[in-house]
Design a protein around this motif. Structure first.
Motif, PDB file in Angstrom:
ATOM      1  N   ILE A  78      36.941 -21.119 -30.085  1.00  0.00           N
ATOM      2  CA  ILE A  78      37.873 -22.172 -30.505  1.00  0.00           C
ATOM      3  C   ILE A  78      39.285 -21.600 -30.681  1.00  0.00           C
ATOM      4  N   GLY A  79      39.378 -20.463 -31.368  1.00  0.00           N
ATOM      5  CA  GLY A  79      40.678 -19.821 -31.558  1.00  0.00           C
ATOM      6  C   GLY A  79      41.338 -19.483 -30.234  1.00  0.00           C
ATOM      7  N   VAL A 121      33.083 -14.730 -24.109  1.00  0.00           N
ATOM      8  CA  VAL A 121      34.110 -15.516 -24.798  1.00  0.00           C
ATOM      9  C   VAL A 121      35.166 -15.982 -23.808  1.00  0.00           C
ATOM     10  N   ALA A 122      35.608 -15.081 -22.921  1.00  0.00           N
ATOM     11  CA  ALA A 122      36.653 -15.431 -21.957  1.00  0.00           C
ATOM     12  C   ALA A 122      36.177 -16.548 -21.032  1.00  0.00           C
ATOM     13  N   ILE A 146      36.137 -22.340 -19.523  1.00  0.00           N
ATOM     14  CA  ILE A 146      35.460 -23.616 -19.247  1.00  0.00           C
ATOM     15  C   ILE A 146      36.066 -24.732 -20.101  1.00  0.00           C
ATOM     16  N   VAL A 147      36.219 -24.468 -21.401  1.00  0.00           N
ATOM     17  CA  VAL A 147      36.787 -25.495 -22.280  1.00  0.00           C
ATOM     18  C   VAL A 147      38.220 -25.816 -21.869  1.00  0.00           C
ATOM     19  N   CYS A 148      39.009 -24.773 -21.600  1.00  0.00           N
ATOM     20  CA  CYS A 148      40.413 -24.987 -21.225  1.00  0.00           C
ATOM     21  C   CYS A 148      40.521 -25.830 -19.956  1.00  0.00           C
ATOM     22  N   THR A 149      39.628 -25.584 -18.995  1.00  0.00           N
ATOM     23  CA  THR A 149      39.689 -26.335 -17.746  1.00  0.00           C
ATOM     24  C   THR A 149      39.300 -27.794 -17.988  1.00  0.00           C
TER      25      THR A 149
END
Lengths: 275, 271
Positions: free
Chosen positions: A138-139, A70-71, A76-79
Motif C-alpha cells: 500500500i505504501g 512487493v514490486a 499490478i495495483v498501480c496498473t
C-alpha cells in the motif's frame, strides 16, 4: 565550431563533468570491488571471490524474493488503478481533474516518513494487516502511482485517442471494451515506461518501508540498512552489488524506451540501435 | 457529455488515495494536536529550542546542498548541451543518470566507502599526511550524500533546458559585441532560471525528507527526519512525531509549491 562559448567556459564544463562522473561512479566501482574482494583491507591483491555474494544469498535471499513480490504487486495495483485514472485525466482538463492530479502527487512531495507514520496511526491497529506484506505494498502504491499516471498520460495525450474512442463509441462498443481494446493498447509505450519506473522505485524504496516493515516482512533495502549497520564491509558491498544487478535491466529498459519515444511515431523499422 | 461516464474510471485511484493517504494524513494532523505534558504537541514542538535546532539544521544543510548542487550542475549541464556528439557521450550520460535510482541507504553506504573509516579519502590522506581524513559520519558526510542524490536530476534538468536555448540569440549578442560573461548573464541565465528553480526545489525537498542516508551514516546527526524517527521508535512519542512530520511535510510542500508557481510564471514571462 561553437566559438559561441568561450574556451574557458568549455574547459570548465569538461572538468566539472569529469569530476562529477568520478564522484558519482567512483564509489559504485569501489563497492563492486569490495563485494568481490577476499579482504578489502588488504586490497585486490588478496584475490577475488564470490564467497561474500554466496553469504548474502544465504543470509538475505528472503528479502530479495520479498522485494520482487512487493514490486510486482505494487505494479499490478498501480496498473489497474493508475491507467484508468490517467485516461480520465486525459479527457478532463477541468479544475477538479487538475486538483486530483495534484493530490495524487502529494505522497511524492511529502517526506515518506510522514506518509508512513500516517498509515501506521490510521491502519496500524487493524489486526493482521500491519504485519503483512500488503501493508508495505500500500505504501509503495501511494508513492509510485503518480509516476504511472504521468507516464501513461503522456502517451495518451498525443495519439488522438479521444477521437478514436468516439469513433468506437458510435460503432456501439461499450465503455469497458473501448478502454481495453482502444485506449489501453494505444497507451502501451507509456504504460511500459510507467511500469519500469514503478518497479525501479519499489525495489529501492526505503523511507516508507523502514517504518512499515516488521521483522517478518523485511525488503531488500531494509536488509541493506541492516547489513550496513552490522555486517563486514565485504558482505554489505556484495549485497549492494546484488541490488545493483537487479536494478540494471530496469534502467537499461527505461533508457531504451526513452530513446524509442524520441523517435517519430511508427519508427519501428530496424534501426542501428542495439538495446 | 458522453464523456461523463468515464469519471467512474478514476474512482479506484481516488478511493485508494483517500483511504490510505488523505484521511490518514488528517489523522496524523489530529494526532499531533493530542496533549503532551498538558499542552498540544504542536505547541510543545514550537516552544522547544531542541526541535527548532533540528529544523534549522535540516533546512540549512538542505539549502547548502541545493546551492552546491546547482553550482556544479550548471557547468555540467551547459557542457552536455553544447557537446551533443562526442565518442562515449551516451555512456557518460548513462553514468551520470544511474544514481537516480539509488535509495538513500545505498547513497549513505557509498559515502562511507568514500569518506568513512575504511574509505578512499581516509587511506589517501593517511598515506599523504599520516592522519586519516574521515568525515562520513557527520554533517559533512550528509552534505556529500545530498549532493550525490541531487546532482543527477539537476544535471538532467539543466542540460535539457540548455539545449532549448536559441543559439541565434547568442550569435546576435556576440555580433553586437557582448562579451561571453554578458551573454551568459543576460541570455543564458534568464533562460535557465525556471530549470534552476525547479531543480533546486526538487533537491531541497528531497534533502529535507531524506531519511535513509542519515540512517546509514549516523543516527546521532541532528536532522528532522532522524528526530521524528527517534521520537517514534525510541520514545513512542506519537503526538510529537506526528506534529514534527506535519511541520516537515508542510515546509517541504510549500517550498515545492512556491518554486513551481515561480518557475511557471517565469516560463510564461519568457514565452
Amino acid at each position: 565550431m561553437s566559438t559561441l562559448h568561450s574556451k574557458a567556459d568549455m574547459r570548465l564544463g569538461l572538468i566539472a563533468t569529469l569530476a562529477v562522473a568520478a564522484f558519482l561512479v567512483g564509489p559504485v566501482i569501489l563497492s563492486i570491488l569490495a563485494g568481490l574482494t577476499r579482504n578489502y583491507f588488504v586490497g585486490l591483491s588478496s584475490g577475488l571471490t564470490l564467497r561474500w555474494v554466496e553469504q548474502v544469498w544465504t543470509l538475505y535471499a528472503d528479502t530479495i524474493w520479498r522485494s520482487i513480490a512487493v514490486a510486482v504487486s505494487t505494479l499490478i495495483v498501480c496498473t489497474l488503478v493508475g491507467v484508468p485514472a490517467a485516461w480520465v485525466l486525459t479527457l478532463y482538463r477541468g479544475r477538479a481533474a487538475r486538483a486530483l492530479e495534484e493530490l495524487l502527487t502529494l505522497p511524492v512531495a511529502v517526506p515518506g516518513l510522514a506518509s508512513a507514520l500516517a498509515l501506521i496511526v490510521s491502519w496500524g491497529t487493524l489486526p493482521g494487516f500491519r504485519s503483512s506484506t500488503a501493508f508495505i505494498v500500500i505504501g509503495h502504491v501511494l508513492f509510485t502511482l503518480p509516476f504511472m499516471v504521468r507516464a501513461t498520460r503522456a502517451s495518451m495525450a498525443g495519439a488522438g485517442l479521444a477521437a478514436l474512442d468516439e469513433a468506437a463509441a458510435t460503432l456501439g462498443a461499450s465503455r469497458m471494451r473501448r478502454f481495453l481494446t482502444v485506449v489501453a493498447p494505444n497507451a502501451a509505450p507509456g504504460i511500459l515506461t510507467g511500469a519500469l519506473t514503478v518497479l525501479t522505485l519499489s525495489i529501492g524504496e526505503f523511507n516508507l518501508t523502514w517504518l512499515l516493515h516488521t521483522p517478518l516482512t523485511k525488503t531488500l533495502p531494509v536488509g541493506l540498512a541492516d547489513s550496513y549497520a552490522s555486517m563486514r564491509l565485504e558482505v554489505a558491498s556484495a549485497y549492494t552489488l546484488v541490488f545493483l544487478l537487479m536494478l540494471m535491466p530496469l534502467l537499461v529498459g527505461l533508457q531504451w524506451l526513452a530513446k524509442a519515444a524520441a523517435r517519430p511515431r511508427g519508427g519501428d523499422a530496424p534501426n542501428d540501435d542495439t538495446p | 457529455m458522453s464523456r461523463r461516464g468515464w469519471l467512474l474510471f478514476a474512482a479506484p485511484a481516488a478511493a485508494l488515495f483517500l483511504a490510505f493517504w488523505l484521511l490518514p494524513m488528517a489523522g496524523l494532523a489530529l494526532a499531533g494536536a493530542r496533549p503532551v505534558d498538558g499542552q498540544s504537541a504542536y505547541l510543545a514542538v514550537l516552544g522547544s529550542p531542541r526541535y527548532w535546532r533540528s529544523l534549522f539544521n535540516t533546512a540549512a544543510l538542505s539549502l547548502g546542498a541545493t546551492l552546491a548542487t546547482l553550482l556544479v550542475a550548471l557547468p555540467v549541464g551547459r557542457f552536455l548541451a553544447w557537446r551533443r556528439d562526442f565518442p562515449g557521450r551516451r555512456a557518460l550520460v548513462a553514468m551520470l543518470m544511474f544514481p537516480l535510482a539509488f535509495p538513500g541507504v545505498v547513497v549513505g553506504f557509498l559515502i562511507i566507502l568514500l569518506a568513512g573509516r575504511q574509505g578512499v579519502l581516509g587511506t589517501v590522506t593517511q598515506w599523504l599526511t599520516g592522519e586519516p581524513w574521515v568525515f562520513a559520519y557527520s554533517m559533512g558526510g550528509l552534505f556529500l550524500g545530498y549532493l550525490y542524490f541531487s546532482l543527477p536530476r539537476a544535471i538532467g534538468v539543466v542540460s535539457a533546458a540548455a539545449e532549448q536555448i536559441d543559439a541565434s540569440l547568442l550569435e546576435a549578442a556576440r555580433t553586437l559585441g557582448a562579451p561571453a560573461w554578458r551573454r551568459f548573464l543576460d541570455i543564458e541565465l534568464p533562460a535557465l532560471a525556471p530549470a534552476l528553480i525547479g531543480a533546486g526545489a526538487m533537491s531541497f525537498a528531497t534533502s529535507m525528507g531524506a531519511f535513509g542516508t542519515v540512517f546509514t551514516l549516523a543516527t546521532r546527526i541532528d536532522v528532522l527526519p532522524m528526530t521524528i524517527y527517534n521520537e517514534f521508535t525510541n520514545y513512542a512519542n506519537i503526538p510529537v512525531a506526528a506534529a514534527l512530520s506535519i511541520v516537515l511535510g508542510l515546509v517541504t510542500w510549500v517550498v515545492l509549491y512556491v518554486a513551481h508557481s515561480l518557475a511557471g510564471s517565469r516560463a510564461g514571462a519568457g514565452a
